[in-house]
Design an enzyme around this catalytic site. Structure first.
Site, PDB file in Angstrom:
ATOM      1  N   SER A 178       0.790  -1.222   0.000  1.00 29.45           N
ATOM      2  CA  SER A 178       0.000   0.000   0.000  1.00 29.45           C
ATOM      3  C   SER A 178       0.827   1.279   0.000  1.00 29.45           C
ATOM      4  O   SER A 178       0.395   2.282  -0.548  1.00 29.45           O
ATOM      5  CB  SER A 178      -0.961  -0.007   1.186  1.00 29.45           C
ATOM      6  N   HIS A 206      -5.124  -3.221  -3.053  1.00 29.24           N
ATOM      7  CA  HIS A 206      -4.673  -2.306  -4.116  1.00 29.24           C
ATOM      8  C   HIS A 206      -4.488  -2.988  -5.460  1.00 29.24           C
ATOM      9  O   HIS A 206      -4.092  -2.342  -6.429  1.00 29.24           O
ATOM     10  CB  HIS A 206      -3.375  -1.617  -3.690  1.00 29.24           C
ATOM     11  N   LYS A 238     -11.665   0.912  -2.629  1.00 27.32           N
ATOM     12  CA  LYS A 238     -10.566   1.502  -3.395  1.00 27.32           C
ATOM     13  C   LYS A 238     -10.944   1.508  -4.882  1.00 27.32           C
ATOM     14  O   LYS A 238     -11.778   2.305  -5.275  1.00 27.32           O
ATOM     15  CB  LYS A 238      -9.274   0.791  -3.033  1.00 27.32           C
TER      16      LYS A 238
HETATM   17  C1  LIG Z   1      -7.085   0.011   2.859  1.00 27.87           C
HETATM   18  C2  LIG Z   1      -6.501  -1.304   3.212  1.00 27.87           C
HETATM   19  C3  LIG Z   1      -7.151  -2.173   4.079  1.00 27.87           C
HETATM   20  C4  LIG Z   1      -8.399  -1.768   4.825  1.00 27.87           C
HETATM   21  O1  LIG Z   1      -9.487  -1.755   3.981  1.00 27.87           O
HETATM   22  P1  LIG Z   1     -10.773  -0.865   4.398  1.00 27.87           P
HETATM   23  O2  LIG Z   1     -11.869  -1.419   3.593  1.00 27.87           O
HETATM   24  O3  LIG Z   1     -10.403   0.531   4.055  1.00 27.87           O
HETATM   25  O4  LIG Z   1     -10.959  -1.056   5.872  1.00 27.87           O
HETATM   26  C5  LIG Z   1      -6.623  -3.422   4.278  1.00 27.87           C
HETATM   27  N1  LIG Z   1      -5.479  -3.794   3.679  1.00 27.87           N
HETATM   28  C6  LIG Z   1      -4.801  -2.975   2.862  1.00 27.87           C
HETATM   29  C7  LIG Z   1      -3.539  -3.442   2.209  1.00 27.87           C
HETATM   30  C8  LIG Z   1      -5.283  -1.691   2.605  1.00 27.87           C
HETATM   31  O5  LIG Z   1      -4.607  -0.864   1.834  1.00 27.87           O
END
Ligand SMILES: *Cc1c(COP(=O)(O)O)cnc(C)c1O
Length: 397
Positions: A178, A206, A238
């Site tokens: 991330s 991602h 995302k």
């Molecule tokens: C954003 C993210 C999460 C959390 O996801 P949410 O739905 O925002 O709680 C988990 N793992 C990774 C690698 C992330 O980037």
């Protein structure tokens, strides 16, 4: 008695240049956002495909609100599991090529849910040291023996794994990291898992929607089957542009989660309209590959422009294109310098990233244009050169 002494820890945080504050947006999530009454060009959202404000997804949400109301009303195991949730799960399973999928409230809870349902004291979890905080927290909460291996380093992992005599062994990695944007060596990790009688879990927050010919994510990018990659987790907030998360895998895995994953069981279901929104989003991801193509072209264009301008980016081929700065003060100064030029890029500091690796996390979206990327590069050029000068002067003094 010093009591809680919150002031001291807040002051310490400020003093270390680690203090966080929030900016208030008064517009939808778009390349141009409105902050404090000002239009700025943003390069920091995770809305990689630009779907968060898509008219068809908005229309699907409105229609579903009319039919299903707003709140989920109860947990999935009581009376909160609605038809939109169920259909979305079936479509996610089909899309990822897995037997079944299970919806979670969000990615953080999905990670807590899976890892704590699969592991306990007699087990072991092996995590890349740059894994997302939710994976690390989940590992700790599970009570399993916790090992962290060097970033993307299969030898480091294998050394730890081969010595373990735990009942269950789970290798856990981000698909796309991330804060770095690089991709985990999944085929090698899958081979190591199979050789050592371990399971592989990938958090594809991602990668989902972005990687792979059809946007099916890291598993598609590397063509990994359910057997090679038994625990696939993805988030919907995302690239999907909505909210929520899912875990996909075998019938037995999903039934295990329904029975034992506490963050699945003891929480209210997502608003059904959000599930409907995500179904539309999935359809757009499948049917319209121009977003992924444009995004990939933008990434290449941005890297080429930076290269020509002498700006050194980290090694990444994904829409996450970080620029390593190092110290907290410089990264804040550069971020502020960009903001003054109307460009929003977030400064990422510890504990989100390791000490001494503060960086600008630049992200691109399919909604960005080349002209907007040009504006970013020229602002970066000006700001970085300016602050490099200051740094050099400081180090001479
Ligand atoms: C954003 C993210 C999460 C959390 O996801 P949410 O739905 O925002 O709680 C988990 N793992 C990774 C690698 C992330 O980037």
């Amino acid at each position: 008695m010093r009591g809680f002494n919150l002031k001291e820890s807040l002051t310490e945080r400020r003093y270390s240049e680690l203090y966080r504050s929030r900016k208030v947006l008064s517009s939808a999530q778009e390349p141009e956002v409105c902050i404090d009454g000002r239009q700025v060009l943003a390069f920091c959202s995770n809305d990689y495909l630009g779907l968060a404000n898509h008219p068809e997804i908005i229309a699907a949400t409105k229609q579903a609100v009319n039919q299903f109301g707003v709140g989920g009303g109860a947990s999935h195991l009581i009376s909160g599991h609605s038809q939109p949730h169920h259909q979305l799960e079936e479509e996610l399973a089909e899309f990822t090529g897995r037997s079944r999928a299970l919806l979670f409230a969000n990615g953080y809870m999905a990670n807590l849910g899976v890892i704590t349902a699969l592991l306990s004291k007699t087990d072991a979890v092996f995590q890349d040291r740059l894994n997302h905080a939710s994976l690390l927290d989940a590992g700790l909460l599970s009570g399993a023996r916790f090992y962290r291996y060097l970033h993307r380093d299969c030898d480091s992992l294998e050394k730890k794994l081969s010595r373990s005599s735990a009942r269950r062994k789970l290798i856990v990695t981000d698909g796309v990291f991330s804060m770095d944007g690089d991709i985990a060596p999944l085929p090698k990790l899958a081979a190591i898992a199979s050789k050592n009688d371990a399971w592989l879990m990938v958090d594809d927050a991602h990668g989902f929607g972005v990687l792979g010919e059809a946007g099916r994510g890291s598993a598609e990018h590397f063509q990994l089957s359910q057997q090679e990659l038994p625990v696939l987790m993805g988030t919907l907030g995302k690239a999907c542009g909505t909210y929520g998360a899912f875990v996909a895998g075998s019938e037995e895995l999903i039934e295990t989660l329904i029975q034992f994953a506490r963050p699945y069981i003891y929480t209210t279901s997502l608003p059904p309209a959000i599930a409907e929104a995500t179904r539309t989003s999935l359809r757009l991801i499948k049917q319209e590959d121009w977003r992924r193509n444009h995004l990939q072209n933008l990434v290449a264009y941005f890297r080429q422009c930076c290269n020509q301008a002498g700006i050194k980016l980290m090694n990444s081929t994904t829409p996450i294109q970080p620029l390593m700065v190092g110290n907290n003060r410089s990264v804040l100064a550069i971020s502020q310098g960009l903001y003054q030029q109307g460009i929003l890029v977030s400064a990422i500091r510890p504990p989100t990233v390791p000490e001494g690796t503060s960086r600008l996390r630049i992200t691109l979206s399919a909604r960005h244009t080349r002209e907007q990327v040009d504006r970013l590069v020229s602002a970066l050029e000006k700001t970085i050169i300016h602050h490099m000068d200051i740094n050099e002067r400081e180090s001479v003094a």
